[in-house]
Write a protein that holds these residues in place. Sequence first.
Motif, PDB file in Angstrom:
ATOM      1  N   LEU A 115       0.671  -1.147   0.226  1.00  0.00           N
ATOM      2  CA  LEU A 115      -0.145  -0.114  -0.346  1.00  0.00           C
ATOM      3  C   LEU A 115       0.864   1.455   0.364  1.00  0.00           C
ATOM      4  CD1 LEU A 115      -2.487  -1.140   2.916  1.00  0.00           C
ATOM      5  CD2 LEU A 115      -2.727  -1.191   0.278  1.00  0.00           C
ATOM      6  N   LYS A 116       0.549   2.442  -0.920  1.00  0.00           N
ATOM      7  CA  LYS A 116       1.424   3.202  -0.548  1.00  0.00           C
ATOM      8  C   LYS A 116       0.886   4.732  -0.519  1.00  0.00           C
ATOM      9  CE  LYS A 116       4.895   2.135  -4.510  1.00  0.00           C
ATOM     10  NZ  LYS A 116       5.419   2.421  -5.709  1.00  0.00           N
ATOM     11  N   LEU A 117       0.671   5.459  -0.007  1.00  0.00           N
ATOM     12  CA  LEU A 117       0.935   7.550   0.700  1.00  0.00           C
ATOM     13  C   LEU A 117       2.321   8.378  -0.204  1.00  0.00           C
ATOM     14  CD1 LEU A 117      -0.971   7.423   3.977  1.00  0.00           C
ATOM     15  CD2 LEU A 117      -2.511   7.185   1.955  1.00  0.00           C
ATOM     16  N   ARG A 121       5.179   3.685   2.131  1.00  0.00           N
ATOM     17  CA  ARG A 121       5.163   2.930   1.497  1.00  0.00           C
ATOM     18  C   ARG A 121       4.584   1.531   2.438  1.00  0.00           C
ATOM     19  NH1 ARG A 121       9.447  -0.796   0.126  1.00  0.00           N
ATOM     20  NH2 ARG A 121       8.473  -2.543  -1.546  1.00  0.00           N
ATOM     21  N   PHE A 122       3.801   1.057   2.684  1.00  0.00           N
ATOM     22  CA  PHE A 122       3.655  -0.224   3.756  1.00  0.00           C
ATOM     23  C   PHE A 122       3.165  -1.789   3.169  1.00  0.00           C
ATOM     24  CE2 PHE A 122       1.384   4.309   4.210  1.00  0.00           C
ATOM     25  CZ  PHE A 122       2.394   4.098   5.400  1.00  0.00           C
ATOM     26  N   LEU A 123       3.972  -3.041   3.615  1.00  0.00           N
ATOM     27  CA  LEU A 123       3.962  -4.230   3.486  1.00  0.00           C
ATOM     28  C   LEU A 123       2.496  -4.817   4.335  1.00  0.00           C
ATOM     29  CD1 LEU A 123       7.488  -4.542   2.380  1.00  0.00           C
ATOM     30  CD2 LEU A 123       5.208  -4.443   0.778  1.00  0.00           C
ATOM     31  N   VAL A 124       2.143  -5.312   4.008  1.00  0.00           N
ATOM     32  CA  VAL A 124       1.036  -6.211   4.752  1.00  0.00           C
ATOM     33  C   VAL A 124       1.609  -7.838   4.976  1.00  0.00           C
ATOM     34  CG1 VAL A 124      -1.900  -7.058   5.058  1.00  0.00           C
ATOM     35  CG2 VAL A 124      -0.736  -5.024   4.762  1.00  0.00           C
ATOM     36  N   TRP A 144      -6.976 -21.455  14.738  1.00  0.00           N
ATOM     37  CA  TRP A 144      -5.687 -20.674  14.567  1.00  0.00           C
ATOM     38  C   TRP A 144      -6.016 -19.377  14.433  1.00  0.00           C
ATOM     39  CZ3 TRP A 144      -2.340 -24.870  13.503  1.00  0.00           C
ATOM     40  CH2 TRP A 144      -2.416 -25.387  13.106  1.00  0.00           C
ATOM     41  N   ALA A 145      -4.740 -18.726  15.138  1.00  0.00           N
ATOM     42  CA  ALA A 145      -4.574 -17.414  15.369  1.00  0.00           C
ATOM     43  C   ALA A 145      -3.397 -17.501  14.432  1.00  0.00           C
ATOM     44  CB  ALA A 145      -4.329 -17.476  16.472  1.00  0.00           C
ATOM     45  N   HIS A 146      -4.203 -16.285  13.256  1.00  0.00           N
ATOM     46  CA  HIS A 146      -3.285 -15.663  12.263  1.00  0.00           C
ATOM     47  C   HIS A 146      -2.147 -14.624  12.782  1.00  0.00           C
ATOM     48  CE1 HIS A 146      -6.886 -18.121  10.782  1.00  0.00           C
ATOM     49  NE2 HIS A 146      -5.574 -18.200   9.641  1.00  0.00           N
ATOM     50  N   HIS A 147      -1.563 -14.787  12.699  1.00  0.00           N
ATOM     51  CA  HIS A 147      -0.498 -13.176  13.034  1.00  0.00           C
ATOM     52  C   HIS A 147      -0.080 -12.012  12.139  1.00  0.00           C
ATOM     53  CE1 HIS A 147       0.048 -14.341  18.101  1.00  0.00           C
ATOM     54  NE2 HIS A 147      -0.398 -15.743  16.840  1.00  0.00           N
ATOM     55  N   PHE A 148      -0.904 -11.301  11.849  1.00  0.00           N
ATOM     56  CA  PHE A 148      -1.030 -10.259  10.819  1.00  0.00           C
ATOM     57  C   PHE A 148      -0.012  -8.998  11.193  1.00  0.00           C
ATOM     58  CE2 PHE A 148      -4.279 -12.141   9.617  1.00  0.00           C
ATOM     59  CZ  PHE A 148      -4.358 -12.545   7.935  1.00  0.00           C
ATOM     60  N   GLY A 149       1.249  -8.539  10.256  1.00  0.00           N
ATOM     61  CA  GLY A 149       1.781  -7.225  11.064  1.00  0.00           C
ATOM     62  C   GLY A 149       1.760  -6.504   9.462  1.00  0.00           C
ATOM     63  N   VAL A 150       1.983  -4.672   9.892  1.00  0.00           N
ATOM     64  CA  VAL A 150       1.780  -4.405   8.530  1.00  0.00           C
ATOM     65  C   VAL A 150       3.577  -3.774   8.738  1.00  0.00           C
ATOM     66  CG1 VAL A 150       1.164  -1.831   7.636  1.00  0.00           C
ATOM     67  CG2 VAL A 150      -0.389  -3.484   8.804  1.00  0.00           C
ATOM     68  N   LYS A 151       4.181  -3.262   8.382  1.00  0.00           N
ATOM     69  CA  LYS A 151       5.385  -2.718   8.393  1.00  0.00           C
ATOM     70  C   LYS A 151       5.526  -1.499   7.063  1.00  0.00           C
ATOM     71  CE  LYS A 151       7.718  -6.864   9.302  1.00  0.00           C
ATOM     72  NZ  LYS A 151       8.988  -8.316   9.053  1.00  0.00           N
ATOM     73  N   ALA A 152       5.714  -0.329   7.765  1.00  0.00           N
ATOM     74  CA  ALA A 152       5.929   1.026   7.401  1.00  0.00           C
ATOM     75  C   ALA A 152       7.073   1.450   6.552  1.00  0.00           C
ATOM     76  CB  ALA A 152       5.205   2.358   8.405  1.00  0.00           C
ATOM     77  N   PHE A 153       7.545   2.112   5.658  1.00  0.00           N
ATOM     78  CA  PHE A 153       9.092   2.106   5.386  1.00  0.00           C
ATOM     79  C   PHE A 153       8.266   4.054   4.577  1.00  0.00           C
ATOM     80  CE2 PHE A 153       8.852  -1.827   4.775  1.00  0.00           C
ATOM     81  CZ  PHE A 153       9.732  -2.947   4.803  1.00  0.00           C
ATOM     82  N   ARG A 154       9.937   4.447   4.527  1.00  0.00           N
ATOM     83  CA  ARG A 154       9.922   6.404   4.197  1.00  0.00           C
ATOM     84  C   ARG A 154      11.691   6.636   4.183  1.00  0.00           C
ATOM     85  NH1 ARG A 154       7.599  10.999   7.770  1.00  0.00           N
ATOM     86  NH2 ARG A 154       7.971  12.522   5.321  1.00  0.00           N
TER      87      ARG A 154
END
Length: 292
Positions: A115-117, A121-124, A144-154
């Motif tokens: 995803l981008k602003l 920039r963001f990765l899921v 099942w428990a799903h451990h999602f993450g979002v990483k933000a880049f600049r």
Amino acid sequence: MKEWKPLMAPCLFCLFFCLSNARGQGGSYGVWGRFTPGKPEFVFADTAIVRDKPDVGGRRQDTLYAGDTVAVVKAMTEALELKGIEAPWFEISYRRRGMIKKGFVWSGLIALKELKLADGRFLVGIDRVVGTKEVLRGEVYYRWAHHFGVKAFRDGRMVDRTATILKDIGYVDIEGGVVPAVPGMKNVTGRILFTTRPEMSVMGAVTCEYLWTGEKLVALPQQTNSSEAGEGYHRESLTFPGNKGVADQTIVWTSEDGLETGKKDSKGKPVFKTTRKEKKYIWDGEKLTPAK
């Protein structure tokens, strides 16, 4: 105010979950790659080892890092179960020291969405999947428990990351979207969100949404929406400043449940008995807190 706009590119992954009747733990969760050959994809894991064959015993060629770009050549039939995720290997091409190289990487390390602003920039992706064993009437089941993450880049570096646990979310596609501006919210330059779309409506779609300050991701209350024909529906939503009289620096979470009464209106549509709940949250420019 602009509403979030879905990204129209097909999702990278489909995820499969079920409350599985299993004698053992292996193979109860799967991830399959779905990609366009040559289209850029992105490493989600902090590190990803590139090997010379699709096997953990393959020779290490290179190490890629979160945010690095790869192009998927094809998905292999060989799979690996790691961190609760069963996923195939990808044959990839990538650039290293000015050269185009090829190798193999486990697809569970690749982002689900980019995803981008304008200023980020963001990765899921998925960090891991954790199963909990349950015994029901003498049979062994796993949830099942799903451990999602979002990483933000600049400016090419990772500046923030989040972790979100979603439980029992069913068979899903991942959709993502952005809102490039949030008037009435101090220090907020945009919103990002992703939604898990289940195959079975009774499971419910879950939306995870975040405010972006240019440096930090701030999680907002999750929103679950589901419906079951002949029974009713459950809807959750967030309302922001400038909508329906919501004041600046305020977000309103609304929940509505509709139960079918068995009656029809003049147009032949079901009549629902509805109940609503509301919670308000106040934003101070850095964090979100429930209103007193």
